[in-house]
Design a protein around this motif. Structure first.
Motif, PDB file in Angstrom:
ATOM      1  N   ASP A  86       0.744  -1.036  -0.050  1.00 26.07           N
ATOM      2  CA  ASP A  86       0.097  -0.060   0.044  1.00 26.07           C
ATOM      3  C   ASP A  86       0.715   1.370  -0.003  1.00 26.07           C
ATOM      4  O   ASP A  86       0.620   2.227  -0.823  1.00 26.07           O
ATOM      5  CB  ASP A  86      -0.975   0.006   1.319  1.00 26.07           C
ATOM      6  CG  ASP A  86      -1.893   1.266   1.342  1.00 26.07           C
ATOM      7  OD1 ASP A  86      -2.663   1.493   0.201  1.00 26.07           O
ATOM      8  OD2 ASP A  86      -1.658   1.982   2.231  1.00 26.07           O
ATOM      9  N   GLU A  87       1.855   1.305   0.957  1.00 31.46           N
ATOM     10  CA  GLU A  87       2.850   2.519   0.830  1.00 31.46           C
ATOM     11  C   GLU A  87       3.488   2.616  -0.523  1.00 31.46           C
ATOM     12  O   GLU A  87       3.603   3.781  -0.842  1.00 31.46           O
ATOM     13  CB  GLU A  87       3.805   2.245   1.933  1.00 31.46           C
ATOM     14  CG  GLU A  87       4.871   3.624   2.212  1.00 31.46           C
ATOM     15  CD  GLU A  87       5.912   3.174   3.366  1.00 31.46           C
ATOM     16  OE1 GLU A  87       6.621   4.272   3.444  1.00 31.46           O
ATOM     17  OE2 GLU A  87       5.946   2.122   3.799  1.00 31.46           O
ATOM     18  N   ILE A  88       3.863   1.767  -1.125  1.00 32.18           N
ATOM     19  CA  ILE A  88       4.649   1.728  -2.288  1.00 32.18           C
ATOM     20  C   ILE A  88       3.688   2.279  -3.465  1.00 32.18           C
ATOM     21  O   ILE A  88       4.155   3.068  -4.214  1.00 32.18           O
ATOM     22  CB  ILE A  88       5.274   0.235  -2.885  1.00 32.18           C
ATOM     23  CG1 ILE A  88       6.405  -0.048  -2.021  1.00 32.18           C
ATOM     24  CG2 ILE A  88       5.429   0.278  -4.374  1.00 32.18           C
ATOM     25  CD1 ILE A  88       6.873  -1.530  -2.486  1.00 32.18           C
ATOM     26  N   ARG A 164       7.438  -8.621  -9.180  1.00 32.06           N
ATOM     27  CA  ARG A 164       7.420  -9.898  -8.858  1.00 32.06           C
ATOM     28  C   ARG A 164       6.284 -10.542  -8.480  1.00 32.06           C
ATOM     29  O   ARG A 164       6.210 -11.815  -8.545  1.00 32.06           O
ATOM     30  CB  ARG A 164       8.563 -10.258  -7.847  1.00 32.06           C
ATOM     31  CG  ARG A 164       8.390  -9.340  -6.515  1.00 32.06           C
ATOM     32  CD  ARG A 164       9.600  -9.340  -5.901  1.00 32.06           C
ATOM     33  NE  ARG A 164       9.559  -8.296  -4.652  1.00 32.06           N
ATOM     34  CZ  ARG A 164       9.938  -8.793  -3.498  1.00 32.06           C
ATOM     35  NH1 ARG A 164      10.262  -9.862  -3.070  1.00 32.06           N
ATOM     36  NH2 ARG A 164       9.837  -7.816  -2.528  1.00 32.06           N
ATOM     37  N   TYR A 165       5.466  -9.792  -7.932  1.00 38.16           N
ATOM     38  CA  TYR A 165       4.103 -10.110  -7.490  1.00 38.16           C
ATOM     39  C   TYR A 165       2.998 -10.404  -8.618  1.00 38.16           C
ATOM     40  O   TYR A 165       2.044 -11.249  -8.260  1.00 38.16           O
ATOM     41  CB  TYR A 165       3.591  -9.314  -6.332  1.00 38.16           C
ATOM     42  CG  TYR A 165       4.462  -9.543  -5.026  1.00 38.16           C
ATOM     43  CD1 TYR A 165       4.050 -10.805  -4.058  1.00 38.16           C
ATOM     44  CD2 TYR A 165       5.380  -8.669  -4.591  1.00 38.16           C
ATOM     45  CE1 TYR A 165       4.605 -10.893  -2.914  1.00 38.16           C
ATOM     46  CE2 TYR A 165       6.229  -9.048  -3.613  1.00 38.16           C
ATOM     47  CZ  TYR A 165       5.759 -10.093  -2.796  1.00 38.16           C
ATOM     48  OH  TYR A 165       6.632 -10.152  -1.592  1.00 38.16           O
ATOM     49  N   LEU A 166       3.383  -9.998  -9.572  1.00 39.22           N
ATOM     50  CA  LEU A 166       2.486 -10.106 -10.825  1.00 39.22           C
ATOM     51  C   LEU A 166       2.280 -11.501 -11.127  1.00 39.22           C
ATOM     52  O   LEU A 166       1.205 -11.804 -11.715  1.00 39.22           O
ATOM     53  CB  LEU A 166       3.156  -9.020 -11.836  1.00 39.22           C
ATOM     54  CG  LEU A 166       2.653  -7.608 -11.977  1.00 39.22           C
ATOM     55  CD1 LEU A 166       3.250  -6.937 -13.063  1.00 39.22           C
ATOM     56  CD2 LEU A 166       1.320  -7.117 -11.541  1.00 39.22           C
ATOM     57  N   VAL A 167       3.455 -12.453 -11.191  1.00 34.28           N
ATOM     58  CA  VAL A 167       3.362 -13.475 -11.444  1.00 34.28           C
ATOM     59  C   VAL A 167       2.565 -14.385 -10.446  1.00 34.28           C
ATOM     60  O   VAL A 167       1.975 -15.298 -11.168  1.00 34.28           O
ATOM     61  CB  VAL A 167       4.863 -14.188 -11.483  1.00 34.28           C
ATOM     62  CG1 VAL A 167       5.049 -15.341 -11.685  1.00 34.28           C
ATOM     63  CG2 VAL A 167       5.874 -13.314 -12.456  1.00 34.28           C
ATOM     64  N   ASN A 211      -5.417  -1.866  -4.938  1.00 29.20           N
ATOM     65  CA  ASN A 211      -6.505  -2.731  -4.037  1.00 29.20           C
ATOM     66  C   ASN A 211      -6.157  -4.060  -4.618  1.00 29.20           C
ATOM     67  O   ASN A 211      -6.564  -4.969  -3.444  1.00 29.20           O
ATOM     68  CB  ASN A 211      -7.808  -2.139  -4.669  1.00 29.20           C
ATOM     69  CG  ASN A 211      -7.950  -0.437  -4.069  1.00 29.20           C
ATOM     70  OD1 ASN A 211      -7.366  -0.199  -3.089  1.00 29.20           O
ATOM     71  ND2 ASN A 211      -8.818  -0.011  -4.786  1.00 29.20           N
ATOM     72  N   ARG A 212      -6.042  -4.702  -5.595  1.00 28.57           N
ATOM     73  CA  ARG A 212      -5.984  -5.990  -5.994  1.00 28.57           C
ATOM     74  C   ARG A 212      -4.788  -6.568  -5.277  1.00 28.57           C
ATOM     75  O   ARG A 212      -4.627  -7.765  -4.699  1.00 28.57           O
ATOM     76  CB  ARG A 212      -5.937  -6.268  -7.246  1.00 28.57           C
ATOM     77  CG  ARG A 212      -7.088  -5.855  -8.088  1.00 28.57           C
ATOM     78  CD  ARG A 212      -6.968  -6.066  -9.793  1.00 28.57           C
ATOM     79  NE  ARG A 212      -8.115  -5.567 -10.550  1.00 28.57           N
ATOM     80  CZ  ARG A 212      -9.107  -6.383 -10.766  1.00 28.57           C
ATOM     81  NH1 ARG A 212      -8.768  -7.827 -10.619  1.00 28.57           N
ATOM     82  NH2 ARG A 212     -10.182  -6.282 -11.414  1.00 28.57           N
ATOM     83  N   LEU A 213      -3.357  -5.957  -5.221  1.00 25.99           N
ATOM     84  CA  LEU A 213      -2.409  -6.579  -4.607  1.00 25.99           C
ATOM     85  C   LEU A 213      -2.539  -6.627  -3.134  1.00 25.99           C
ATOM     86  O   LEU A 213      -2.126  -7.850  -2.450  1.00 25.99           O
ATOM     87  CB  LEU A 213      -1.101  -5.776  -4.912  1.00 25.99           C
ATOM     88  CG  LEU A 213       0.244  -6.273  -4.455  1.00 25.99           C
ATOM     89  CD1 LEU A 213       0.473  -7.696  -4.869  1.00 25.99           C
ATOM     90  CD2 LEU A 213       1.156  -5.499  -5.079  1.00 25.99           C
ATOM     91  N   VAL A 214      -2.955  -5.610  -2.536  1.00 25.41           N
ATOM     92  CA  VAL A 214      -3.104  -5.555  -1.038  1.00 25.41           C
ATOM     93  C   VAL A 214      -4.234  -6.677  -0.747  1.00 25.41           C
ATOM     94  O   VAL A 214      -3.782  -7.397   0.318  1.00 25.41           O
ATOM     95  CB  VAL A 214      -3.818  -4.391  -0.595  1.00 25.41           C
ATOM     96  CG1 VAL A 214      -4.121  -4.370   0.856  1.00 25.41           C
ATOM     97  CG2 VAL A 214      -2.480  -3.129  -0.667  1.00 25.41           C
ATOM     98  N   LYS A 219      -4.898 -12.123   1.892  1.00 22.73           N
ATOM     99  CA  LYS A 219      -5.418 -13.477   1.738  1.00 22.73           C
ATOM    100  C   LYS A 219      -4.269 -14.275   2.056  1.00 22.73           C
ATOM    101  O   LYS A 219      -4.482 -15.250   2.783  1.00 22.73           O
ATOM    102  CB  LYS A 219      -6.036 -13.556   0.324  1.00 22.73           C
ATOM    103  CG  LYS A 219      -6.663 -15.015   0.005  1.00 22.73           C
ATOM    104  CD  LYS A 219      -7.312 -14.929  -1.283  1.00 22.73           C
ATOM    105  CE  LYS A 219      -8.070 -16.455  -1.331  1.00 22.73           C
ATOM    106  NZ  LYS A 219      -8.674 -16.794  -2.621  1.00 22.73           N
ATOM    107  N   GLN A 220      -3.268 -13.980   1.596  1.00 24.04           N
ATOM    108  CA  GLN A 220      -1.980 -14.899   1.545  1.00 24.04           C
ATOM    109  C   GLN A 220      -1.727 -15.176   3.131  1.00 24.04           C
ATOM    110  O   GLN A 220      -1.188 -16.072   3.681  1.00 24.04           O
ATOM    111  CB  GLN A 220      -0.801 -14.330   0.985  1.00 24.04           C
ATOM    112  CG  GLN A 220      -1.017 -14.395  -0.529  1.00 24.04           C
ATOM    113  CD  GLN A 220      -0.899 -15.939  -1.281  1.00 24.04           C
ATOM    114  OE1 GLN A 220      -1.923 -16.576  -1.283  1.00 24.04           O
ATOM    115  NE2 GLN A 220       0.308 -16.490  -0.971  1.00 24.04           N
TER     116      GLN A 220
END
Length: 223
Positions: A86-88, A164-167, A211-214, A219-220
């Protein structure tokens, strides 16, 4: 009379960069997972080098936010928390919208065509691991016309920490089509020279990705 002594060999620096580039690519493509140990002996053996350039490469990747060092444990691929993500994105939105606004008056037909070609390449690319690279190329193709190299270095580092989290999270989501639609809206506004609209589209694009990545990272954490 000039000294005939040979100048210092650039080989160590070249080795550092080569190892850093290889490890960075492996981290961004998901070969090395978050929290995974990066054993210097094994990496050195893979490259046929000593541990010195390996350590220098890992220090470089630590500066980029991809690696952490822990006392008596060694180097590990860094893990990104939901709060950090979120900060990034807060930083990315502030910096990238400012850079895009400054770049738009300097965009030429050739630059806009190149940006469109990158989007077409994303449409054709079936390897999810390469989407992050192409995504950066698209944004950088627009931002570069702001002529703010130090700021671009900062933005690229922020992109790298997210890429790297897009993968991981894009693999399980029908997100690429929506992302590409947003990219094309940004590009269309740039073509018209509509800075206000382009900046608004970019901000919405980054907010949605945040929003999607957070949500994914939260969830992880609980799974």
């Amino acid at each position: 009379m000039k000294s005939l002594a040979p100048s210092p060999s650039p080989a160590p620096a070249i080795a550092n960069e080569s190892i850093a580039d290889s490890l960075r690519a492996d981290i961004l493509r998901g070969k090395f997972k978050s929290g995974q140990a990066l054993k210097q002996d094994e990496i050195a053996a893979t490259f046929g080098l000593s541990k010195i350039p390996v350590r220098e490469a890992l220090i470089q990747l630590r500066a980029e936010g991809l690696v952490n060092f822990y006392p008596n444990r060694g180097a590990f691929v860094s893990e990104l928390s939901a709060a950090e993500a979120d900060e990034i994105y807060v930083m990315r939105i502030a910096l990238e919208t400012a850079v895009l606004a400054r770049a738009i008056p300097n965009l030429t037909v050739a630059h806009l065509k190149h940006a469109e070609e990158i989007l077409n390449a994303i449409d054709r690319e079936e390897n999810i691991a390469k989407w992050g690279e192409l995504n950066w190329e698209f944004h950088a193709s627009l931002y570069s016309r702001a002529s703010l190299p130090r700021l671009m270095d900062t933005i690229k580092t922020l992109h790298t920490n997210i890429a790297r989290y897009l993968v991981l999270y894009l693999a399980g989501m029908a997100y690429q089509r929506k992302s590409q639609k947003e990219h094309r809206s940004i590009l269309a506004a740039c073509r018209r020279g509509d800075t206000e609209k382009a900046v608004a589209c970019l901000e919405d694009h980054l907010h949605d990705a945040s929003n999607r990545l957070v949500a994914f990272l939260n969830k992880q954490r609980v799974s």
